[in-house]
Design an enzyme around this catalytic site. Sequence first.
Site, PDB file in Angstrom:
ATOM      1  N   LYS A   1       0.573  -2.905   4.710  1.00 30.53           N
ATOM      2  CA  LYS A   1      -0.781  -2.388   4.804  1.00 30.53           C
ATOM      3  C   LYS A   1      -1.742  -3.543   4.526  1.00 30.53           C
ATOM      4  CE  LYS A   1      -3.564   1.459   2.906  1.00 30.53           C
ATOM      5  NZ  LYS A   1      -3.557   2.578   1.918  1.00 30.53           N
TER       6      LYS A   1
ATOM      7  N   SER B   1      -4.793   6.977   3.986  1.00 24.32           N
ATOM      8  CA  SER B   1      -5.349   5.762   4.527  1.00 24.32           C
ATOM      9  C   SER B   1      -4.309   4.801   5.101  1.00 24.32           C
ATOM     10  CB  SER B   1      -6.121   5.028   3.426  1.00 24.32           C
ATOM     11  OG  SER B   1      -5.244   4.586   2.415  1.00 24.32           O
TER      12      SER B   1
ATOM     13  N   SER C   1      -2.454   8.798   0.249  1.00 30.76           N
ATOM     14  CA  SER C   1      -2.530   7.843   1.359  1.00 30.76           C
ATOM     15  C   SER C   1      -1.204   7.313   1.875  1.00 30.76           C
ATOM     16  CB  SER C   1      -3.421   6.658   0.972  1.00 30.76           C
ATOM     17  OG  SER C   1      -4.774   7.018   1.047  1.00 30.76           O
TER      18      SER C   1
END
Lengths: 488, 480, 110
Positions: free
Chosen positions: A76, A151, A175
């Site tokens: 990420k 996210s 997330s």
Amino acid sequence: MHTKSVAQLVKGLRERQFSSVDVTRAYLDRIDALDSQYNSFITVDDAAALTAAKAADERLANGTANALTGIPIAHKDIFCTDGMRTSCGSRMLDNFVPPYDATVIQRFKSAGAVLLGKTNMDEFAMGSSNESSFYGPARNPWSTDLVPGGSSGGSAAAVAGLLAPAATGTDTGGSIRQPAAFCGITGLKPTYGRVSRLGIVAFASSLDQAGPMARTAEDCALLLNTMAAHDPLDSTSSAVAAEDYTATLDDDLQGLRIGVPTEYFGEGLDTATGKCIDQALKELESQGAALVEMSLPHSALAIPTYYIIAPAEASTNLARFDGVRYGYRCENPTDLRDLYSRTRQEGFGEEVKRRILVGTYALSAGYYDAYYNKAQQIRRLIKQDFMHCFEQVDVIAGPTTPGPAFALGAKSNDPISMYLEDVYTLAVNLAGLPGMSLPAGFVEGKPVGLQLIGQHFGEARLLNVAHRFQRATDWHLHTPNSAKGGAL
Amino acid sequence: MQWETVIGLEVHLQLATQSKIFSGSATTFGAAPNTQASAVDLAMPGMLPVLNKKAVHYAVKFGLGIGAQISTRSVFDRKNYFYPDLPKGYQISQFEAPIVGKGSFEILMDDGSSRTIGITRAHLEEDAGKSLHEDFNNQTGIDLNRAGTPLLEIVSEPDIRSAAEAVAYLKALHSLVTYLGISDGNMAEGSMRCDVNISLRPIGSAALGTRTEIKNVNSFRFVEKAIHHEFQRQAEILEDGGKITQETRLYDADRDETRSMRSKEVANDYRYFPEPDLLPVVIDNTYIESIRQSLPELPAGKRSRFTSQYGLGLYDADVLSSSQPLADYFEVVAGVCGDAKIAANWVQGELLGQLNRAGGTLAKCPVSAAALGHLISRILDNTVSGKMAKQVFEAMWAGEGDADEIIKARGFLQVSDTGAIDAIVDDVLSANAAQVQQYLDADDAKRKKLVGFFVGQVMKLSKGKANPQVVNELLAKKLA
Amino acid sequence: MIPAPFKAVFNGYMTMAIEHGEIEKIAELSGIRISDEEIGQVTERIAEILQMVDQLQAVDTHNIEPMANPLDAIQRLRPDEVTEANRRDAFQAIAPAAENGLYLVPKVIE
């Protein structure tokens, strides 16, 4: 090659069926060919990945390899990577190339894993759909009209689209779990403090936790083995010793007590989703687990509690983005005030600014007791609910989300309905518990996630339950059609 | 109207740790800009603080030094505001639960009176960087070397009533923290900085007036001047029927004035809340006790011991106990020569005089305490006169050798031989017959004054070497 | 699709009246400029969020200690050692404006 699990790739590398360079190149080619559909990566550096793969092959050849040596892993874009842009999905950090690695990245590097690329995400991890990214939304491989969740949407989409065998994510309110559910993959948010936060761009310090996202629980265990460790440079990192999370994967579920909270199954849960979860629970029951109905009475308060604490912490964590030492700086500031207020106006997106304003408000004079302090008290009540339940059960199970992935744009103008996406996941962060999501069926072709919640530091147990579930089911093995095109 | 000044001081004390409070950067003063600013100090994304053990140790040490309550559980908070020398946009400080609670200590005024000043609290926090306003194309330069240096903020009660008391308080505090070894106390390098809260009220009134805060007053002298100035300013406003605005003011030493700080005009709302990147600091009583056991004798204790053990006056005891090295020096001198009062005079007079003139410190003093003690013992055993001894001391300072060598080399040996002095006395009396007559005609009171003339003449002829006591005895006999 | 136990979120809690002026003050504290065109919508959205979180006020939290850390853990202390080397060049290579080793900002007036 791209359909293999991490465990299978590890085996293949060990047995010289293929090299790390082969594997890495295969994934780089897939990213090149297919990612225009998903927009799951923000930055990919082919040359750096192949260099790392070559180094991994040397380690594999000279016997200094670890479990993950040579495995390409996507990260990420919230993990700082030395020499590679770390944008956090924001214009603010579009030009930010950190001169250091996050502890998690360092651990993967020293294990010999290959850094495949940096994945798309909601800006500063604030969002549940990946639509707040400065780089445009990532898309769900099961249907590119759908959001991948957020996210960590880019990581979920990359794994689901078979553009990476595994990825990392972070989970502040769901997330990792929510995008894992939406994209039909397996994701684990460890206990708060299990994985170092050092070098992860902070959103809400007391809630943030990094974890693995992969297709199987076994792969998550392999990644967690590398990620979990005490970090003396993170004061909130736990000194509790990490375990070999693969060791107990196959333990049977005889006598396992699974708590089923009534609050997670009431009105509001999509009926078809609920059916998938019921089926999944029956499967676990058939393996010897006992289902125990129970209550988490303060569940309803998790959303408002979270939406005070997380923005409050975020409002000050994001104060460092001021255009002075790194990142975006507005053009020709007239004075100091102008430098700050215009840099931040232009550098941050809508949702981030909204949360900073809410957080500032909640901490400001005259409101602190009514908001922040109150929320921290209720946070304790929420944790106590879980603690009471864990006196009777080993794990808690329920849906990860109220329903499957929604369409792009469906909620992007309605923050509160977006916040509700995390209705079942937020409390886990507030209480600091480990939680995971694993594929448990489909509703109209859209994946459904089963959420498992464990006791503090009970990751091994969660992974064990998930692995046993995956041995008996094949939901995690389904592949979206979009990922089949361009197969190499 | 007669005004009473009410003063409270906030002292920011840099703690003498090797590394910063939340990072492993060095704290050395004077390094090139930003060479001691790590990723943590620069607030790079994802960086996290880890608390320095020594900073906690020093804070506890201070708390014990002022007899304060030590919190077994203290909490760090974030104090939020934007400023370029504050990279995170917040300062990590302690607000609700400081590590040191209420305490107090005694200050001694020049007139010998003493006062007890209350300490409200002392808490740990991080220092900010420095803004350099020299022109870089009309921009300000930021050096973050200082950012993250551990500070102990020591907040006094508004117990101080004058500039003199404020200075006495600061001197006593300086003395205490250097004794404890928790700070170098170097005010010129900013190791001890002071904010002054000051208000006026009519004498006899119990209510507090509106106060102003004068920032960063960084020497004893400036504290005194800033307070005098601010007193005048506030008194004039109040006399004219005006009102004091509660505000932050800056003392400008060049112009000797205080002025409102424009940068602090925006009403601040610091939004304190517990720092989520740090956890509560929990210390136990065993730890506190072990620090208590290791405390050195502190200035107040030493001062009273100096009065009782050595029979020194309060003033002398206070001066000599003001710093640990000075006190140690004095005790060696006194021990070697065996006369504490003469030792005290010499240390305060000759030694400190020379040090001040040379601008040096005791650590670099060319005359060791033992050597000075030995010189004094040579006065006491009549080897050298007190007056000659001063010259010997100067020679010792210049590195000409020890006392005995210099006395010998320069022929300073005192003459106590009655025969030799007797001859000189006779010469003086015969050469000054008129004065002798005058003496014989005078009454007792006048004689005492006149005898000095003869002593002076004898000393002159003996080139200062005659033992004054012997001279006096002989003169008394011969003039009887 | 609002789960039943969470419906309270939307039930008739009184709208926290938050005014433009208050948002402007908060924006000032937050160091974020909000244009005149944006302020209306920003205020509306924040009012909605505040209305949503306001239901916490109804909860009795008497004698409940606030929980800042989910594990109620305590601080670990690090030894006082210098572990960081000078990396100024690497850090300032990514700075928007640096000169002579200093970070530059518009002139600060004390």
